[in-house]
Every structure is written in C-alpha cells, then in structure tokens.
Design a protein around this motif. Sequence first.
Motif, short mmCIF file in Angstrom:
data_model
loop_
_atom_site.label_atom_id
_atom_site.label_comp_id
_atom_site.label_asym_id
_atom_site.label_seq_id
_atom_site.Cartn_x
_atom_site.Cartn_y
_atom_site.Cartn_z
N HIS A 154 -59.62 -51.43 1.06
CA HIS A 154 -58.20 -51.09 0.85
C HIS A 154 -57.35 -51.94 1.79
CE1 HIS A 154 -54.40 -48.99 0.93
NE2 HIS A 154 -54.62 -48.45 2.11
N LEU A 155 -56.33 -52.58 1.22
CA LEU A 155 -55.42 -53.40 2.02
C LEU A 155 -54.03 -52.78 1.95
CD1 LEU A 155 -56.50 -56.91 0.65
CD2 LEU A 155 -57.10 -55.94 2.89
N ASP A 156 -53.49 -52.39 3.10
CA ASP A 156 -52.11 -51.87 3.13
C ASP A 156 -51.20 -53.02 3.55
OD1 ASP A 156 -49.69 -50.55 3.44
OD2 ASP A 156 -50.60 -48.75 4.32
N ILE A 157 -50.40 -53.50 2.59
CA ILE A 157 -49.62 -54.72 2.81
C ILE A 157 -48.13 -54.43 3.06
CG2 ILE A 157 -51.25 -56.08 1.43
CD1 ILE A 157 -49.06 -56.15 -0.79
N ALA A 158 -47.81 -53.16 3.41
CA ALA A 158 -46.39 -52.80 3.55
C ALA A 158 -45.67 -53.63 4.63
CB ALA A 158 -46.26 -51.31 3.86
N GLY A 159 -46.43 -54.15 5.62
CA GLY A 159 -45.78 -54.94 6.67
C GLY A 159 -45.69 -56.42 6.38
N VAL A 160 -46.50 -56.90 5.46
CA VAL A 160 -46.64 -58.36 5.30
C VAL A 160 -46.15 -58.89 3.96
CG1 VAL A 160 -48.60 -58.54 6.90
CG2 VAL A 160 -49.02 -58.05 4.48
N HIS A 161 -45.70 -58.00 3.08
CA HIS A 161 -45.40 -58.46 1.71
C HIS A 161 -44.08 -59.20 1.60
CE1 HIS A 161 -42.62 -55.03 0.40
NE2 HIS A 161 -42.91 -54.81 1.67
N ALA A 162 -43.19 -59.04 2.58
CA ALA A 162 -41.90 -59.73 2.51
C ALA A 162 -41.32 -59.84 3.92
CB ALA A 162 -40.94 -58.96 1.61
N HIS A 163 -40.44 -60.80 4.09
CA HIS A 163 -39.77 -60.96 5.39
C HIS A 163 -38.26 -60.84 5.20
CE1 HIS A 163 -43.46 -62.16 7.22
NE2 HIS A 163 -43.60 -63.21 6.46
N ASP A 164 -37.60 -60.21 6.17
CA ASP A 164 -36.13 -60.12 6.12
C ASP A 164 -35.51 -61.50 6.38
OD1 ASP A 164 -36.29 -57.44 5.67
OD2 ASP A 164 -36.10 -56.90 7.80
N GLY A 165 -36.03 -62.18 7.40
CA GLY A 165 -35.48 -63.48 7.77
C GLY A 165 -36.29 -64.61 7.15
N GLU A 166 -35.99 -65.83 7.58
CA GLU A 166 -36.77 -66.97 7.12
C GLU A 166 -38.02 -67.05 7.98
OE1 GLU A 166 -34.98 -71.07 6.20
OE2 GLU A 166 -35.93 -71.28 8.15
N LYS A 167 -39.16 -67.36 7.40
CA LYS A 167 -40.39 -67.50 8.19
C LYS A 167 -41.25 -68.59 7.56
CE LYS A 167 -43.95 -64.73 10.48
NZ LYS A 167 -44.67 -63.48 10.56
N GLY A 168 -41.47 -69.69 8.28
CA GLY A 168 -42.25 -70.80 7.73
C GLY A 168 -41.69 -71.21 6.38
N PRO A 169 -42.55 -71.30 5.37
CA PRO A 169 -42.08 -71.74 4.05
C PRO A 169 -41.43 -70.63 3.21
CG PRO A 169 -44.45 -71.45 4.03
CD PRO A 169 -44.01 -71.14 5.43
N TYR A 170 -41.28 -69.43 3.79
CA TYR A 170 -40.70 -68.32 3.04
C TYR A 170 -39.21 -68.22 3.32
CZ TYR A 170 -45.64 -67.24 2.79
OH TYR A 170 -46.99 -67.34 2.60
N ALA A 171 -38.40 -68.47 2.31
CA ALA A 171 -36.94 -68.40 2.47
C ALA A 171 -36.55 -66.97 2.85
CB ALA A 171 -36.26 -68.82 1.19
N LYS A 172 -35.39 -66.87 3.48
CA LYS A 172 -34.86 -65.59 3.96
C LYS A 172 -34.93 -64.51 2.88
CE LYS A 172 -30.49 -63.87 5.91
NZ LYS A 172 -29.56 -63.48 4.84
N GLY A 173 -35.48 -63.36 3.27
CA GLY A 173 -35.48 -62.21 2.37
C GLY A 173 -36.36 -62.36 1.14
N THR A 174 -37.36 -63.23 1.18
CA THR A 174 -38.23 -63.36 -0.01
C THR A 174 -39.61 -62.77 0.25
OG1 THR A 174 -39.01 -65.58 0.61
CG2 THR A 174 -37.08 -65.46 -0.83
N SER A 175 -40.27 -62.46 -0.83
CA SER A 175 -41.64 -61.96 -0.76
C SER A 175 -42.57 -63.09 -0.34
CB SER A 175 -42.02 -61.44 -2.15
OG SER A 175 -43.39 -61.64 -2.40
N THR A 176 -43.69 -62.72 0.26
CA THR A 176 -44.69 -63.72 0.64
C THR A 176 -45.74 -63.91 -0.47
OG1 THR A 176 -46.02 -61.98 1.65
CG2 THR A 176 -44.49 -63.17 3.09
N GLY A 177 -45.70 -63.03 -1.45
CA GLY A 177 -46.75 -63.09 -2.48
C GLY A 177 -48.11 -62.73 -1.88
N PHE A 178 -48.09 -61.97 -0.79
CA PHE A 178 -49.33 -61.65 -0.06
C PHE A 178 -50.40 -61.12 -1.02
CE2 PHE A 178 -52.41 -59.56 2.53
CZ PHE A 178 -52.39 -60.19 3.76
N GLY A 179 -51.57 -61.61 -0.84
CA GLY A 179 -52.69 -61.18 -1.68
C GLY A 179 -53.08 -62.24 -2.69
N ALA A 180 -52.10 -62.98 -3.19
CA ALA A 180 -52.42 -63.99 -4.21
C ALA A 180 -53.42 -64.98 -3.63
CB ALA A 180 -51.15 -64.70 -4.68
#
Length: 503
Positions: free
Chosen positions: A466-492
């Motif tokens: 079981h993977l609980d991804i509630a903390g990692v699925h999206a970022h409020d700010g910009e982080k690396g290649p993830y634009a501000k407020g976008t999902s990370t697509g975690f798990g794909a």
Amino acid sequence: MLKSVKFGSGRMFEVTLVGVFEASGSGNPRLDQYTKAMDKDGAIGDALKRPECRGKAGELTEIIADTAKSTRRTLILGLGKKTGFCERSLHDLAAPIARYISRLGANSLAVEIGGATSSAKKDTYRAARALGEGLALMTFDTGEFKGKATTLAERPAVRVGSSDPEVADGLKVGLGLGASANLARRLSQTPPNICNPGWLAKEAKRIARTTENLSVRLIQGKQLEDEGLEGLINVGKASESPPVLIRIEYKPASRKRGLGPAVLVGKSMTYDSGGLSIKTGGFMRGMKRDMDGGAGVIGAMHAIATVIKPRRPVVALLASAENSISDEAYRPDDVITFRNGVTCEVTNTDAEGRLVLADALCWACDKEKPDYIVDAATLTGGVVTALGSTFAGMWCDDDKLRAKIERAAEASGERVWRLPLHQEYKDLMRSDIADILNSSAVRAAHPIQGAAFLAYFVKEGIPWCHLDIAGVHAHDGEKGPYAKGTSTGFGARLLADLLDQDA
Ligand code: BES
Ligand code: MN
Ligand code: ZN
C-alpha cells in the motif's frame, strides 16, 4: 514552458549541451577529456575560465558561436560536486535547461553530457533518462483552462538528440516515461465539474484505444451490485455521477511462463467533499486531486504498454466515485457488508478512500490471480504530517515485493518510506457493532490506520503493498520540473519501474 520534446536525429542542433563538475577546491571547473575532444576551437575551455562559471548544480553558461550568421550555441550545465553526484539530479536540472531553451525559442538540442558523466564513472544512460523525464515534464500544459483573458506565452517544440548512443537511449526512455506521467498530471489537473467518474472512464478508454495492448472494461450500475462492490456503491450514492470500477488490462505480446498478473489499484475519488462528515475550512480545496492514485496508475499503464513492455500481464483497477452530499448520501452509523463478508461500521464518511479500495482489493484477490498487488492512494492527511512531500508512505510485509518497490523508487526517484503493519493496528479498527470501523476514534498512528483497514481485504498469502501518496502527489509551489501547483503524476514512473523488473 515547452510545447513538446521529441527525439530526432537530424544533423543540425541550435544548442549543444555539455556538463561540467564543480572544481573540488577553489577555482574554475575543468573539462573532462571526452568533452575536450569535442571542443575543437577551445571555446568551452575558454568559457570555463570566466569568473561566473563555477560548475554549481543548475548553473548555465552560454557560448554564442563566433559567426554573424550562426545561431548555434553551446550551453555548459553545472553538475555540482563530482563526489556525491547522482544521475537522478538531471531530472531537476531539466528545469533550468528548458527555461533557457524556451527563452531562446530554440527548436533543437543536442545532449552531450556523456563525457562528464563517464569521467565521474557514473551511468550515462541513467543520467540521460532522468534528463529526458525532466524535459518531458517541462512540456506539461498548464494553460488548458486559460481563457480569453489570458495571453499564453509561445512554447517551442523541441527536437533532442545526441551523438552518444547511451545518451540517446536514455533520452528516448525518459521522454516516454515523462509523457506517461504527464497523462496522469492532466487527469489530476482537470477540474471536478469535468473530471467525474464517467469522464475518467472515458479517458481510460480513449487512452487504451490509442495504445497497443491495452483494453478497458467498466463495472458499473447493476454490475456493481451483482459483484458486491458495496464500498463504491455506498461512497458514490450521493453523486449525480455514478461510481465505476475501471479495469484496464495490459496483455504482453509475449508472456513469460510463470509470470502471473501484477495488479495496480488506484484510489480515484474525482472529488472528496468529505460527504456528510463534510470537510471544513480550507480542507476541501484541492480534493479534485483525490484521484491521483488512479491517475498515477493510468500513467503507469501507459508507460508499461509504450515503454516498458514487461512480459507479464498487468491489470489496473481504478475505484472511482465522487464523495458528495444529498439525501441519498451514506452516513456515519451505516454498516456496509463487503464482497469478502467483512462488515464495516461507517464512523466518518470522509474516510471514504479505504471503502472503495476495499472493493478493488477484494476483486483483485478473487478474480485476477495476482502475483502481487500494489495500491496507490491519497489516503490520509496523517501521512503528510509524518513524511511531508519527500517520501510516500509504504506498507509492505512481503520482503520480495518490498525489495522490488524500493529498487523502483531508487530508479525513478519517486521515494517511498516503510511504515509498519501490526496486529495491534488492526485491532484499533475493531467496531462494537460491526467487524471493523472506517475511522477510529483515536488519532494515533493515523496513516497506519488506513493501511490496517485495507489489510482486512487482502487474502492471506498474496503479496501486497500500500502506498499513501497524499504528501507527494502534488506541490503548491514550483519544484524541479513541476510547475507551480501541478501534480507530480506520482506512481506513473515508480510503478513503471516496478514492472521494468519483469521486462
Ligand atoms: N482524501 C483525503 C486525504 C487527503 C488529505 C488527501 C490531504 C490529500 C491531502 C481522505 O479521504 C481523508 O479525508 N482522510 C481523512 C481520514 C479521516 C477522516 C479518518 C484524513 O486524513 O483526515
Ligand atoms: Mn476523505
Ligand atoms: Zn479522500
């Protein structure tokens, strides 16, 4: 940022990217022997003498070719210190590179980082793959819902290539994985007045139609009743958009004997208002992304069918519903009887994810003959408190499966951290009137309670994670290649790398 990034081996590249490491002491970076051999006119060597060129991670130094007509440039990418350098860092370093390309409006990039990585005895393929992923993630369209009141910036379409076959291979795979993650990110971004369970099912069908070896089956309406999928029925009762179990199947072109199906389960609540135990304050905002477990699983299925092509079948089960409110809503005090005969007293309608996942887990155990099951879910706020946005919570007591997941986490950079399962946690979930309850009165071990609940629905002997991804699925700010407020697509990417071990 970028419109698209495609691999292509044309002759001319406007920008050539090379890498340099920070000098170990003070002073300027030195050029490795391989890149030096490329530096025919000595321009890179000269640029390294500039005071601003330090080789710090993410630093870009631009060399403009010395001819009036040419627009050709060399871009020196700082890779940071050689000691402690990790190939994965290229995933984040794609961001400044993409910003540079976008500002320049360039349409082609040659990636020649192999000299630097091999001089550091690092894996060039891995570094290029991470860079390819990052570049693809920088093509994510954040403007889909902008209207007439916004003028969107031009986004260049970019062709990338390399003279180094290892770099080329890494880029190709990375671009494919990044594109699959972007599918997940788009589903996540789609607002809940569009993305309801029916829409998600249609998207799954559309993706399967355009992807070889994928097919979709929907279990909905009366079939949910026939199959005893009472979690979905109850959680989805109050919504105008009815619940659905979306089953996606990957059939390998050549199946390896002895490899049974892997089942990937995704929590796919297209909106989580909390139901009658309604979310208050700001806690409802962002709950359109309560389907990110399912989105990540769809992204993984796409990557599996297009890039990884493992020799075992893979089945995805997306338990999709909208947790809404009406006179038909399920309520605290209701008792639900699940497909496996376990009864559950509903104590909080906001602990809905575990109820729909219970159905999918029962289905997987009864119908799919799985070698193993992995579920991904934005299940608890508690996991965010415990691990922040750095690691997903992982529960897996099967040593072999856990080792595979940890290897996949290492390869993809989608990090997981193990938390415990124990009979005492399962006991926390006992109810006075039914077998179990869906939310214990005590806050103790909050994210573990979710996992302990789910454990009641996995048959003994079937390896499960079981993977609980509630903390990692999206970022409020910009982080690396993830634009501000976008999902990370975690798990794909994580789940694709899991299946890569069965390729
Ligand atoms: N979807 C939420 C969990 C969540 C919280 C996801 C924050 C993403 C960010 C889940 O359905 C939920 O409401 N969980 C409750 C459970 C509680 C009522 C037992 C929680 O974590 O507070
Ligand atoms: Mn909830
Ligand atoms: Zn939820």
